[in-house]
Design an enzyme around this catalytic site. Sequence first.
Site, short mmCIF file in Angstrom:
data_model
loop_
_atom_site.label_atom_id
_atom_site.label_comp_id
_atom_site.label_asym_id
_atom_site.label_seq_id
_atom_site.Cartn_x
_atom_site.Cartn_y
_atom_site.Cartn_z
CB SER A 187 28.62 43.79 44.63
OG SER A 187 29.20 42.67 43.97
CG ASP A 188 34.77 46.49 44.43
OD1 ASP A 188 35.42 47.48 44.83
OD2 ASP A 188 35.22 45.69 43.58
CD1 TRP A 189 35.84 40.60 40.73
CD2 TRP A 189 34.46 42.33 40.59
NE1 TRP A 189 35.44 40.69 39.43
CE2 TRP A 189 34.56 41.73 39.31
CE3 TRP A 189 33.62 43.43 40.70
CZ2 TRP A 189 33.89 42.20 38.18
CZ3 TRP A 189 32.94 43.91 39.60
CH2 TRP A 189 33.08 43.29 38.35
#
Length: 719
Positions: free
Chosen positions: A240-242
């Site tokens: 995932s993105d952060w």
Amino acid sequence: MDVEKIISQMTVDEKIKLVVGVGLPGMFGNPHSRVQGAAGETYPIERLGIPSTVHADGPAGVRIDPERKNDDKKYHATAFPIATMLASSWNKDIVFEVGKAMGNEAKEYGVDFLLAPAINIQRNPLCGRNFEYYSEDPLLSEELASSFVEGVQSEGVGTSLKHFVANNQETNRMTIDTIVSERALREIYLKGFEIVVKKAKPWTIMSAYNKLNGKYCSQSKWLLTDVLRKQWGFEGFVMSDWYAGDNPVEQIKAGNDLIMPGKTYNVFKNRKDEIEELKAAYEKGELTDEELNNSVRAILNILVKTPSFKGYKYSNNPDLNSHAKISYKAASEGIVLLKNEDVLPFSKETKVALFGTGQIETIKGGLGSGDTHPKYTINILEGFIERDIKVDMEIAEIYKNKVKELRNGEFKPYMIPEFNRIQIPMLPEDIISDENIEKASEKNDFGIVVISRISGEFEDRKLDKGDYYLSDSEKTLLEKVSKKFHEKGKKVLAILNIGAPIEISSWIDLVDAILLPWQPGQEAGRVIADACLGVFTPSGKLPTTFPKDYSDIPSKSFPGTPKDNPTEVTYEEDIYVGYRYYDTFGVEPLFEFGFGLSYTKFEYNNLNIEKFDDYIQVSFDIKNVGNYKGKEIAQVYVKAPKGKIDKPFQELKGFYKTKTLEPQEIEKVTIKMNLKDLASFCENKWILDEGKYEIRIGASSKDIRLTNSIHLCRKEFEI
Ligand code: GLC
């Protein structure tokens, strides 16, 4: 390592910990990464020989802390040109070299995954992260990003192709719902990712923050399992993105294998501990062994390839000197000449006066996760002096002293605590007196005005003076320099040190030449000086359109509705992005996609088209008919016949950058195009309509040099 055997030996607790990062290193109570400044780490399982792995940004260079507590050593990494400038090179070989150098620096600093490249389409010039992205066109993006991925991974470290998908703005990026048709997704926004996945096999993909047609990308099974894995055959893992998304169980079930950075509850108080949530779901049977094992397997299959798993003894001492040369070379291939009425190249005997604070604070790249921490950045003034260009040092001293004074006073950079980042106030451009401009116009042959812009992650640019438009003081400076130098029959050059298009139409007549070095990385001043001197001939071409005015752009819904706090953005322009819009609807841009001048001239001859079962091949000659050596970027556009479904006026379907051609030298060019790549997405398949296809060979999307047509039969291609 026998992955299946390891999986069988892992406890559920270990599996769940492996699919969640250990928390943002060095922040919110988490320890620093072993590579300080890295963006994330994964959970180690020592008893099974599974090490933690290190993830670091970014697209313009390895972003780690250049200094560490109680350590005299420096950990600088090379600042390469921004992705938009790499794209402006249209040169796959140099982009591979940049990727390889960056991959080597990642490896030698102990990084396992470089969180790059970012290939989101430049849908609107105001997106704050356009500098990190390649182009408005998926083919140019995919060809160059594939080279970048191959380069990085040739060093045995992984990449993370991002942000998957349709993350084309920063405004409310973590919650915005991007509404886009499947055709526009398939032909424009997914297309780049599809080709890079198939061609270069990135070890990982980073799912995007935004929702896509109502579902978070990181929680969309259609996107991460059906499209990415079942249709495209992706074999790596998805992270995932952060802090993306809002449901870790849904993320794993959708095929988002690694939740980064982990411990999101440390940052978002309404969030629960991901590991606890996953455990509870598993115990309730909502998360099955198969779903959990799928993610563990995807991660382990890649982890076994990493330097950390192999116990690579990294040196902490990459060859930054040779990488600096690659940074210079890449920038020299991506610099774009937009206007040149008898100004460039100039000789070393030429006397120049440099105006604009950007000569001192030359911008190497953008802000946020795409930032870099090089050992140095050569600014434009330093580059000009180093190359013995006769710079007006009286003017230069004024700028050096004034910038220093302003930065220590009213325009001091300040920290934004909630984002843990530095805000750099824009400097005024009214710091040189009329007398000094007058004097400079007498003493010097040319006036040069530097216009610089910086933008970054977390926020989009402003449709305002000082950003998309010149500030009042920039406009006044340009007007004064133009008036004074033109009065004496002398020329004025504008240097645009920017990361994305700005408005130019209103002031273009004030200058005789415009050079666009974008944000060229640490070698900035040297590259710009050498371009001005003709050490090399600028050969870059625009990967994105410069419209005459912002009101001409197709992405009118940017950044979504409601205007004050958008919750959704509908891509009403559909497939008509960039030149696809301007060419189809007859909107004249200021500088078109694929445009770029040279110090020399090229002639195109002898177009030949051959048709094979599943591809066509075009060949033609390019001849340097000017007086300077130079490289040419030939572009192949295809104009499809009117069929059942509406189509853009033309689309880029191939390109080729020549070697440096000496005057009178000819290079024969051959470009192959798969028929499937000419098809349009319709009713869940790719359809190539029957009819006459016009092949248009251009020096830009509007400067078409050779055309011919070919008849193609209807063909259908499965997704
Ligand atoms: C950021 C960015 C992403 C980056 C990640 C780690 O928010 O969106 O591009 O790789 O977080 O820094």
